[in-house]
Design a protein around this motif. Structure first.
Motif, PDB file in Angstrom:
ATOM      1  N   VAL A 166       6.373  17.164  74.742  1.00  0.00           N
ATOM      2  CA  VAL A 166       6.483  16.131  73.713  1.00  0.00           C
ATOM      3  C   VAL A 166       5.512  15.009  74.028  1.00  0.00           C
ATOM      4  O   VAL A 166       5.571  14.408  75.096  1.00  0.00           O
ATOM      5  CB  VAL A 166       7.922  15.585  73.651  1.00  0.00           C
ATOM      6  N   GLY A 167       4.630  14.723  73.097  1.00  0.00           N
ATOM      7  CA  GLY A 167       3.674  13.632  73.308  1.00  0.00           C
ATOM      8  C   GLY A 167       4.317  12.279  73.041  1.00  0.00           C
ATOM      9  O   GLY A 167       5.395  12.183  72.455  1.00  0.00           O
ATOM     10  N   SER A 168       3.665  11.233  73.436  1.00  0.00           N
ATOM     11  CA  SER A 168       4.206   9.896  73.190  1.00  0.00           C
ATOM     12  C   SER A 168       3.997   9.529  71.724  1.00  0.00           C
ATOM     13  O   SER A 168       3.088  10.022  71.064  1.00  0.00           O
ATOM     14  CB  SER A 168       3.501   8.875  74.074  1.00  0.00           C
ATOM     15  N   THR A 169       4.846   8.643  71.250  1.00  0.00           N
ATOM     16  CA  THR A 169       4.722   8.207  69.857  1.00  0.00           C
ATOM     17  C   THR A 169       3.376   7.515  69.666  1.00  0.00           C
ATOM     18  O   THR A 169       2.974   6.687  70.468  1.00  0.00           O
ATOM     19  CB  THR A 169       5.864   7.233  69.517  1.00  0.00           C
ATOM     20  N   ARG A 195       7.009  15.010  64.358  1.00  0.00           N
ATOM     21  CA  ARG A 195       6.724  16.350  63.844  1.00  0.00           C
ATOM     22  C   ARG A 195       7.303  17.413  64.797  1.00  0.00           C
ATOM     23  O   ARG A 195       7.870  18.407  64.366  1.00  0.00           O
ATOM     24  CB  ARG A 195       5.222  16.549  63.672  1.00  0.00           C
ATOM     25  N   TYR A 196       7.142  17.178  66.087  1.00  0.00           N
ATOM     26  CA  TYR A 196       7.671  18.119  67.086  1.00  0.00           C
ATOM     27  C   TYR A 196       9.183  18.266  66.944  1.00  0.00           C
ATOM     28  O   TYR A 196       9.712  19.383  66.867  1.00  0.00           O
ATOM     29  CB  TYR A 196       7.307  17.636  68.493  1.00  0.00           C
ATOM     30  N   TRP A 197       9.873  17.143  66.907  1.00  0.00           N
ATOM     31  CA  TRP A 197      11.337  17.217  66.875  1.00  0.00           C
ATOM     32  C   TRP A 197      11.874  17.680  65.526  1.00  0.00           C
ATOM     33  O   TRP A 197      12.960  18.252  65.446  1.00  0.00           O
ATOM     34  CB  TRP A 197      11.947  15.876  67.278  1.00  0.00           C
ATOM     35  N   LEU A 198      11.111  17.451  64.485  1.00  0.00           N
ATOM     36  CA  LEU A 198      11.503  18.011  63.193  1.00  0.00           C
ATOM     37  C   LEU A 198      11.454  19.537  63.264  1.00  0.00           C
ATOM     38  O   LEU A 198      12.380  20.228  62.790  1.00  0.00           O
ATOM     39  CB  LEU A 198      10.579  17.511  62.077  1.00  0.00           C
ATOM     40  N   ALA A 199      10.400  20.069  63.873  1.00  0.00           N
ATOM     41  CA  ALA A 199      10.297  21.522  64.027  1.00  0.00           C
ATOM     42  C   ALA A 199      11.430  22.066  64.888  1.00  0.00           C
ATOM     43  O   ALA A 199      12.014  23.119  64.602  1.00  0.00           O
ATOM     44  CB  ALA A 199       8.944  21.891  64.651  1.00  0.00           C
ATOM     45  N   ARG A 200      11.768  21.346  65.955  1.00  0.00           N
ATOM     46  CA  ARG A 200      12.863  21.791  66.825  1.00  0.00           C
ATOM     47  C   ARG A 200      14.193  21.763  66.069  1.00  0.00           C
ATOM     48  O   ARG A 200      15.049  22.625  66.264  1.00  0.00           O
ATOM     49  CB  ARG A 200      12.961  20.902  68.073  1.00  0.00           C
ATOM     50  N   THR A 201      14.377  20.771  65.212  1.00  0.00           N
ATOM     51  CA  THR A 201      15.608  20.689  64.421  1.00  0.00           C
ATOM     52  C   THR A 201      15.720  21.887  63.481  1.00  0.00           C
ATOM     53  O   THR A 201      16.784  22.495  63.336  1.00  0.00           O
ATOM     54  CB  THR A 201      15.647  19.376  63.622  1.00  0.00           C
ATOM     55  N   TYR A 202      14.593  22.232  62.837  1.00  0.00           N
ATOM     56  CA  TYR A 202      14.585  23.428  61.987  1.00  0.00           C
ATOM     57  C   TYR A 202      14.954  24.669  62.813  1.00  0.00           C
ATOM     58  O   TYR A 202      15.711  25.536  62.365  1.00  0.00           O
ATOM     59  CB  TYR A 202      13.198  23.631  61.375  1.00  0.00           C
ATOM     60  N   ALA A 226      10.392  25.570  60.064  1.00  0.00           N
ATOM     61  CA  ALA A 226       9.927  25.200  61.401  1.00  0.00           C
ATOM     62  C   ALA A 226       8.488  25.642  61.602  1.00  0.00           C
ATOM     63  O   ALA A 226       7.660  24.902  62.151  1.00  0.00           O
ATOM     64  CB  ALA A 226      10.836  25.836  62.459  1.00  0.00           C
ATOM     65  N   SER A 227       8.165  26.846  61.155  1.00  0.00           N
ATOM     66  CA  SER A 227       6.808  27.368  61.317  1.00  0.00           C
ATOM     67  C   SER A 227       5.803  26.511  60.557  1.00  0.00           C
ATOM     68  O   SER A 227       4.694  26.242  61.046  1.00  0.00           O
ATOM     69  CB  SER A 227       6.733  28.814  60.831  1.00  0.00           C
ATOM     70  N   GLN A 228       6.164  26.082  59.352  1.00  0.00           N
ATOM     71  CA  GLN A 228       5.253  25.261  58.553  1.00  0.00           C
ATOM     72  C   GLN A 228       4.950  23.946  59.256  1.00  0.00           C
ATOM     73  O   GLN A 228       3.798  23.499  59.309  1.00  0.00           O
ATOM     74  CB  GLN A 228       5.866  24.995  57.180  1.00  0.00           C
ATOM     75  N   VAL A 229       5.977  23.320  59.822  1.00  0.00           N
ATOM     76  CA  VAL A 229       5.774  22.059  60.536  1.00  0.00           C
ATOM     77  C   VAL A 229       4.905  22.276  61.769  1.00  0.00           C
ATOM     78  O   VAL A 229       3.965  21.511  62.047  1.00  0.00           O
ATOM     79  CB  VAL A 229       7.134  21.444  60.932  1.00  0.00           C
ATOM     80  N   LEU A 230       5.192  23.336  62.506  1.00  0.00           N
ATOM     81  CA  LEU A 230       4.440  23.612  63.733  1.00  0.00           C
ATOM     82  C   LEU A 230       3.004  24.033  63.426  1.00  0.00           C
ATOM     83  O   LEU A 230       2.091  23.758  64.213  1.00  0.00           O
ATOM     84  CB  LEU A 230       5.150  24.700  64.545  1.00  0.00           C
ATOM     85  N   ALA A 274      -2.465  22.780  64.180  1.00  0.00           N
ATOM     86  CA  ALA A 274      -3.778  22.648  63.550  1.00  0.00           C
ATOM     87  C   ALA A 274      -4.489  21.382  64.016  1.00  0.00           C
ATOM     88  O   ALA A 274      -5.725  21.355  64.143  1.00  0.00           O
ATOM     89  CB  ALA A 274      -3.632  22.640  62.025  1.00  0.00           C
ATOM     90  N   MET A 275      -3.716  20.330  64.270  1.00  0.00           N
ATOM     91  CA  MET A 275      -4.309  19.072  64.733  1.00  0.00           C
ATOM     92  C   MET A 275      -4.621  19.088  66.220  1.00  0.00           C
ATOM     93  O   MET A 275      -5.464  18.338  66.697  1.00  0.00           O
ATOM     94  CB  MET A 275      -3.359  17.905  64.426  1.00  0.00           C
ATOM     95  N   HIS A 276      -3.935  19.969  66.975  1.00  0.00           N
ATOM     96  CA  HIS A 276      -4.098  19.991  68.440  1.00  0.00           C
ATOM     97  C   HIS A 276      -4.139  21.443  68.921  1.00  0.00           C
ATOM     98  O   HIS A 276      -3.202  21.932  69.553  1.00  0.00           O
ATOM     99  CB  HIS A 276      -2.960  19.236  69.126  1.00  0.00           C
ATOM    100  N   GLN A 277      -5.231  22.113  68.638  1.00  0.00           N
ATOM    101  CA  GLN A 277      -5.355  23.502  69.053  1.00  0.00           C
ATOM    102  C   GLN A 277      -5.652  23.640  70.549  1.00  0.00           C
ATOM    103  O   GLN A 277      -5.773  24.754  71.057  1.00  0.00           O
ATOM    104  CB  GLN A 277      -6.443  24.197  68.226  1.00  0.00           C
ATOM    105  N   ASP A 278      -5.757  22.516  71.239  1.00  0.00           N
ATOM    106  CA  ASP A 278      -5.934  22.536  72.693  1.00  0.00           C
ATOM    107  C   ASP A 278      -4.600  22.462  73.423  1.00  0.00           C
ATOM    108  O   ASP A 278      -4.561  22.468  74.650  1.00  0.00           O
ATOM    109  CB  ASP A 278      -6.821  21.367  73.131  1.00  0.00           C
TER     110      ASP A 278
END
Length: 479
Positions: free
Chosen positions: A96-99, A155-162, A178-182, A187-191
């Motif tokens: 989980v990244g920082s806000t 966005r991360y925690w929304l996906a986890r909730t799904y 969940a897949s759509q959110v992830l 896409a923004m952080h492919q690294d």
């Protein structure tokens, strides 16, 4: 599965009939008999008939062997199988990244409220309340994203909730959400290999296994690139897990070539004996029938069906057996079919199937890899011998006891002892069998050990072998 050490292996084929202590029957001395005993090798049947001709005079004559009889071995080991290894995917603790600094006050407040509600869900014991809490958490994380579309943590925690809604509560469509959110997050952080891993798990749970295979591979590649491009220590545990999860997904889409490739890659990153065992287990699944994952999938499904419908499992296994190409697959399928027959009390078919499995294992010199077949074959032969004995058929009982002993299973001593008791009227044959039992006396309980030694003393005395009787007596006294 347990692989007991065999102390005595009674072989009755060819020149092996001349092993020490085994009664040898010359071809001309074999009586002309129509005796047939299901699941017993023909030479052992002939040996039993020849021995019975000189030692068993008829069912009406009682012998003291009944004083020593016990019910014997239960078939508790029947049905044991290689359990498939399952990996539990663990997310990196730093996933989980920082806000983001761009988060507005509304986004921060919404995120914090969502986190608080999600924590309440984790502590909730009531299912209805749990559903309501998840819905509330989802709504708050969505509010946070509307306020700040770039907030990765929301966005991360929304996906986890799904994902929780889909996995824990079985809510339709939640995996797709969940897949759509992830997808947007990755896409923004492919690294970020952890994001790729989360997405791989999500699309796998959604049922898109082909895409999951590619994403697991991408997660592993990204994690290994971190070490190369950022001059850091590679997360070998995560990389190993990604490759193994990719292999498991490839198995489910029945692509053995990709599965084996991913296992080979995982092998380069294994770091413990547990990892080595996981690789070995997965490779065994892939190579079970020479790489034919279609037959392997049928095999797994039939074993699952057997929990509720053994009859259907039997019919399916009977159809599957002729399709199997590898020795390993055929032996395991025959053993499993024997287990199913046993559950249906089709004992004749059960022992015939075990006999076929054991012969194939012995013929291919891989018997040590299939001690569970040896164990079950020996046990069921022994139990059928006991059943025949109770029915008054001593000749068939003798044949089953001899076959049981021949397997070299963990009850060899008990089988040989019962052979000796049945051959009481022929002291030389009885003594040979009792001595075979004595070689594995450690398999017997304390009462049977005492009984065997007393019987040995009796047999030696009947043969006029005083010194031998005294030596056994000394052992008996010591006990």
């Amino acid at each position: 599965m347990i692989k007991p050490k065999a102390f005595v292996l009674l072989t009755v084929l060819g020149a092996a009939c001349h092993a020490p202590g085994i009664v040898t029957v010359a071809p001309e001395s074999i009586p002309n008999t129509a005796l047939t005993v299901s699941g017993v090798d023909s030479l052992i049947v002939m040996q039993a008939a020849a021995l019975a001709d000189s030692a068993i005079v008829g069912p009406e004559e009682s012998v003291r062997s009944t004083d020593f009889k016990r019910e014997g071995l239960l078939l508790a080991a029947l049905g044991a199988t290689l359990a498939d290894s399952t990996l539990a995917f663990i997310f990196p603790t730093d996933s989980v990244g920082s806000t983001s600094t761009e988060s507005s006050e509304v986004a921060v407040r919404s995120f914090n409220d969502g986190a608080r509600v999600l924590d309440s869900y984790a502590k909730a014991s009531d299912a209805v309340r749990a559903v309501a809490l998840l819905a509330e958490a989802q709504s708050l994380f969505e509010d946070a994203l509307r306020a700040n579309p770039f907030d990765e943590e929301s966005r991360y925690w929304l996906a986890r909730t799904y994902s929780v809604r889909a996995s824990a509560l079985g809510e339709a469509g939640a995996h797709a959400e969940a897949s759509q959110v992830l997808e947007r997050l990755f896409a923004m952080h492919q690294d970020r290999h952890d994001y790729a891993g989360l997405l791989a798990q999500s699309v796998e749970e959604e049922g898109n296994l082909g895409k999951a295979v590619k994403l697991w591979l991408l997660a592993a590649t990204t994690a290994s690139d971190d070490a190369t491009m950022q001059d850091t220590v590679a997360d070998s545990s995560a990389i190993f897990t990604y490759y193994v999860r990719g292999c498991q997904a490839a198995i489910m889409v029945q692509d053995s070539a990709i599965a084996l490739h991913l296992l080979a890659m995982a092998e380069q990153w294994h770091s413990s004996m547990a990892d080595s065992l996981i690789i070995a287990a997965e490779r065994a699944v892939v190579q079970w029938d020479g790489g034919n994952l279609r037959t392997r999938a049928i095999w797994d499904s039939l074993r699952a069906v057997s929990a509720s419908d053994v009859g259907s499992a039997v019919r399916g296994m009977e159809r599957l057996l002729p399709r199997l190409e590898s020795t390993t697959a055929r032996i395991e399928a025959r053993h499993q079919l024997a287990v199913f027959y046993h559950k249906l009390e089709r004992h004749k078919e059960s022992i015939l199937m075990l006999q076929a499995a054991w012969k194939e294992a012995s013929r291919d010199s891989i018997a040590t890899d299939f001690d569970f077949v040896r164990e079950d074959y020996g046990a069921i032969a022994y139990n059928l011998g006991q059943a025949r004995l109770r029915a008054g058929d001593r000749v068939s009982a003798l044949a089953y006891f001899l076959q049981s002993e021949a397997t070299g299973f963990s009850g060899t001593a008990r089988a040989a002892f019962d052979v000796a008791l049945l051959l009481r009227n022929h002291p030389a044959s009885a003594l040979a069998a009792a001595q075979r039992a004595d070689l594995a006396i450690g398999q017997l309980d304390s009462l049977d050990r005492l009984a065997l030694l007393r019987y040995l003393i009796e047999l030696h005395r009947r043969r006029g072998e005083r010194e031998e009787a005294l030596r056994v007596l000394a052992r008996l006294s010591a006990m």
